[in-house]
Design an enzyme around this catalytic site. Structure first.
Site, PDB file in Angstrom:
ATOM      1  N   GLY A 163       4.659  -2.560  10.734  1.00 47.89           N
ATOM      2  CA  GLY A 163       3.227  -2.319  10.890  1.00 47.89           C
ATOM      3  C   GLY A 163       2.767  -0.970  10.398  1.00 47.89           C
ATOM      4  O   GLY A 163       1.687  -0.505  10.731  1.00 47.89           O
ATOM      5  N   ILE A 196       7.153   5.593  -4.105  1.00 47.13           N
ATOM      6  CA  ILE A 196       6.492   5.263  -5.370  1.00 47.13           C
ATOM      7  C   ILE A 196       5.021   5.611  -5.213  1.00 47.13           C
ATOM      8  O   ILE A 196       4.298   4.985  -4.431  1.00 47.13           O
ATOM      9  CB  ILE A 196       6.678   3.773  -5.720  1.00 47.13           C
ATOM     10  CG1 ILE A 196       8.179   3.447  -5.824  1.00 47.13           C
ATOM     11  CG2 ILE A 196       5.965   3.432  -7.027  1.00 47.13           C
ATOM     12  CD1 ILE A 196       8.461   1.966  -5.974  1.00 47.13           C
ATOM     13  N   LYS A 230      -2.619  -2.212   7.034  1.00 49.71           N
ATOM     14  CA  LYS A 230      -3.429  -3.060   6.176  1.00 49.71           C
ATOM     15  C   LYS A 230      -4.850  -3.176   6.725  1.00 49.71           C
ATOM     16  O   LYS A 230      -5.057  -3.261   7.928  1.00 49.71           O
ATOM     17  CB  LYS A 230      -2.790  -4.451   6.077  1.00 49.71           C
ATOM     18  CG  LYS A 230      -1.387  -4.437   5.496  1.00 49.71           C
ATOM     19  CD  LYS A 230      -0.690  -5.762   5.706  1.00 49.71           C
ATOM     20  CE  LYS A 230       0.776  -5.694   5.297  1.00 49.71           C
ATOM     21  NZ  LYS A 230       1.511  -6.922   5.664  1.00 49.71           N
ATOM     22  N   GLU A 282      10.861  -5.239   2.930  1.00 48.48           N
ATOM     23  CA  GLU A 282      11.322  -5.770   4.209  1.00 48.48           C
ATOM     24  C   GLU A 282      10.965  -7.242   4.329  1.00 48.48           C
ATOM     25  O   GLU A 282      10.214  -7.793   3.511  1.00 48.48           O
ATOM     26  CB  GLU A 282      10.690  -5.000   5.365  1.00 48.48           C
ATOM     27  CG  GLU A 282       9.185  -5.086   5.424  1.00 48.48           C
ATOM     28  CD  GLU A 282       8.582  -4.257   6.558  1.00 48.48           C
ATOM     29  OE1 GLU A 282       9.354  -3.780   7.410  1.00 48.48           O
ATOM     30  OE2 GLU A 282       7.351  -4.114   6.594  1.00 48.48           O
ATOM     31  N   ARG A 286       7.839 -13.473  11.229  1.00 47.87           N
ATOM     32  CA  ARG A 286       6.768 -13.959  12.117  1.00 47.87           C
ATOM     33  C   ARG A 286       5.586 -14.388  11.269  1.00 47.87           C
ATOM     34  O   ARG A 286       5.569 -14.187  10.053  1.00 47.87           O
ATOM     35  CB  ARG A 286       6.337 -12.839  13.062  1.00 47.87           C
ATOM     36  CG  ARG A 286       5.936 -11.556  12.315  1.00 47.87           C
ATOM     37  CD  ARG A 286       5.367 -10.506  13.226  1.00 47.87           C
ATOM     38  NE  ARG A 286       5.217  -9.209  12.593  1.00 47.87           N
ATOM     39  CZ  ARG A 286       4.237  -8.848  11.781  1.00 47.87           C
ATOM     40  NH1 ARG A 286       3.279  -9.727  11.479  1.00 47.87           N
ATOM     41  NH2 ARG A 286       4.165  -7.630  11.265  1.00 47.87           N
ATOM     42  N   ARG A 332     -10.182  -7.327   8.005  1.00 47.76           N
ATOM     43  CA  ARG A 332      -9.886  -7.174   9.423  1.00 47.76           C
ATOM     44  C   ARG A 332     -11.034  -6.423  10.096  1.00 47.76           C
ATOM     45  O   ARG A 332     -11.399  -5.332   9.651  1.00 47.76           O
ATOM     46  CB  ARG A 332      -8.585  -6.401   9.629  1.00 47.76           C
ATOM     47  CG  ARG A 332      -7.365  -7.048   9.010  1.00 47.76           C
ATOM     48  CD  ARG A 332      -6.104  -6.314   9.426  1.00 47.76           C
ATOM     49  NE  ARG A 332      -4.925  -6.822   8.733  1.00 47.76           N
ATOM     50  CZ  ARG A 332      -3.673  -6.583   9.098  1.00 47.76           C
ATOM     51  NH1 ARG A 332      -3.450  -5.803  10.157  1.00 47.76           N
ATOM     52  NH2 ARG A 332      -2.659  -7.069   8.420  1.00 47.76           N
TER      53      ARG A 332
END
Length: 460
Positions: A163, A196, A230, A282, A286, A332
């Site tokens: 997260g 990066i 995000k 990664e 979920r 969001r």
């Protein structure tokens, strides 16, 4: 198929799972803390059980209380949603030992992908490209030596967790030491990785049944972030050519097959804008917050698919059966104040009117008269727009956000509108530093959230 499922979560994802269960004729059991007694997910579920006080450690993170509720309600399975216990291998193990089905990958897989050191080793063995990474850091001197070997800039990351939490970029030794002073490497292991500077965050949605079948369901662009969290996601990515899309999809499938992954998950990559090369980051074991954009462009209900796989059903699809139509964008909606460094803004919702109209979907966990609690993550809803093209989706989202009304709390709707009107965003000229390079200057040092607000649980 299951007859009854307990949902070990709250908010919009709990509501989302309840809706999927209703369509599958499955009864639902909600769990709630003392302050969530009137929450929307509690009202919509068939049954509801109080599992403790407001403190998440004593309720939504209380494994024993949740399993006791599942047993008492005669549930057959537990869906963890995202956040909270969704990536906790010990919880998945306890659920299984209690004779229940955990709707997600096995505890062994969660444990493997949750440890970034172990995950990187497994993906390296599978032939996936990745940036240079270090062993776990012992102390500050060790970290400085490792950074010297890797070469600046580097990013400091926790070995476990996700997260975007507790990640710090360092361009030199002074910045690295400053970052190390914000964490405790002796209590929680951290490692270093090549940073990066011009990268795009590309993740690939996968589905894997228990019979060895693995499919990818396209990619999502997640480069619009603040503090590594995000904010806005879309599918497909405007950065990828058809050849790049085929390449990254195949890598995601190879990654999943190499560890015998099952259920729904996401393989995340960094795309180096300068070279066009992908690097493994990664695997998230979920459902993701941003799963809805994939659902909009494919027509595949990923939550229902999670449940079907957990019930033992095969995918019954081939890769060529998955079609991608149009472009989807998700914003969001958080209860936070963009003008005050995004500090959470809990409180009572006086008025609530959701966006609507053609090609707009809203997944929310609130309604008028409800209170956004100060104890949990600040996200209250997601708005998803689906258009024929990316430009079409942007226009639809602008219209949707213009009619979305929430009063009584502050939200980031205006911040999302600023993104959608930014010419660099509209042209697809984005990377993970977009918010800091292309928008109103935001100084990280000025936006440190105090320790009291750090108790908010990121939903990733």
């Amino acid at each position: 198929m299951f007859k009854r499922i307990l949902i070990a979560n709250r908010g919009e994802i709990a509501v989302r799972i309840i809706r999927a269960c209703q369509e599958l004729d499955i009864e639902t059991v909600a769990v709630y803390s003392d302050v969530d007694a009137e929450a929307l997910h509690v009202q919509l579920a068939d049954y509801a059980y109080n599992i403790g006080p407001a403190d998440a450690m004593k309720s939504y993170l209380n494994m024993d209380a949740i399993i006791m509720a599942a047993k008492a309600s005669k549930s057959e399975a537990i869906h963890p949603g995202y956040g909270f216990l969704s990536e906790n291998a010990d919880f998945a193990e306890k659920v299984t030992k209690a004779g229940l089905i955990f709707i997600g990958p096995s505890a062994e897989i969660i444990r493997q992908v949750g440890n970034k050191d172990a995950a990187r080793a497994a993906m390296k063995a599978a032939g996936l490209p990745m940036t240079i990474g270090s062993e776990p850091i012992v102390n500050n001197e060790h970290a400085c030596n490792l950074a010297g070997e890797i070469g600046y800039p580097v990013i400091l990351k926790p070995v476990s967790g996700g997260g975007g939490k507790s990640m710090y970029v360092a361009n030199n030794q002074l910045e690295l030491i400053s970052a190390l002073n914000k964490v405790d490497v002796t209590r929680s292991p951290f490692y270093l990785e090549t940073y990066i500077s011009e990268a795009r965050h590309i993740e690939v949605q996968i589905m894997a049944d228990t019979y060895g079948n693995v499919l990818h369901v396209g990619e999502r662009e997640c480069s619009i972030q603040r503090r590594n969290q995000k904010v806005l996601e879309e599918s497909p990515s405007s950065a990828l050519t058809p050849e790049m899309r085929t390449t990254v999809g195949a890598m995601a499938i190879r990654a999943a097959k190499s560890i015998y992954y099952t259920n729904v998950g996401t393989v995340e990559f960094l795309l180096d804008v300068k070279t066009g090369k992908f690097y493994f980051m990664e695997i998230n074991p979920r459902i993701q917050v941003e799963h809805a954009v994939t659902e909009m462009v494919t027509g595949i209900d990923l939550v229902r698919r999670q449940i079907r796989i957990a019930a033992g059903e095969p995918l019954n699809k081939k890769q060529e059966d998955i079609l991608f139509i149009g472009h989807a964008i998700e914003c969001r909606i958080n209860a936070e104040d963009p003008e005050q460094c995004f500090i959470p803004s809990p409180g009572h919702i006086d008025f609530y009117h959701e966006a609507g109209g053609p090609r707009v979907r809203v997944d929310s966990g609130v309604c008028a008269g409800m209170t956004v609690q100060p104890h949990y993550d600040s996200m209250v809803a997601k708005v998803i727009a689906h258009g024929r093209t990316r430009g079409d989706a942007i226009k639809i989202m602008r219209r949707a956000l213009a009619e979305y009304r929430i009063s009584g709390i502050k939200t980031n709707i205006s911040f999302q509108q600023e993104i959608l009107n930014n010419p660099h965003f509209c042209s697809g000229n984005i990377d993970t530093q977009f918010v800091y390079k292309r928008m109103t200057p935001i100084q990280e040092a000025e936006c440190e959230i105090d320790s009291e607000n750090k108790k908010y649980y990121s939903q990733g």
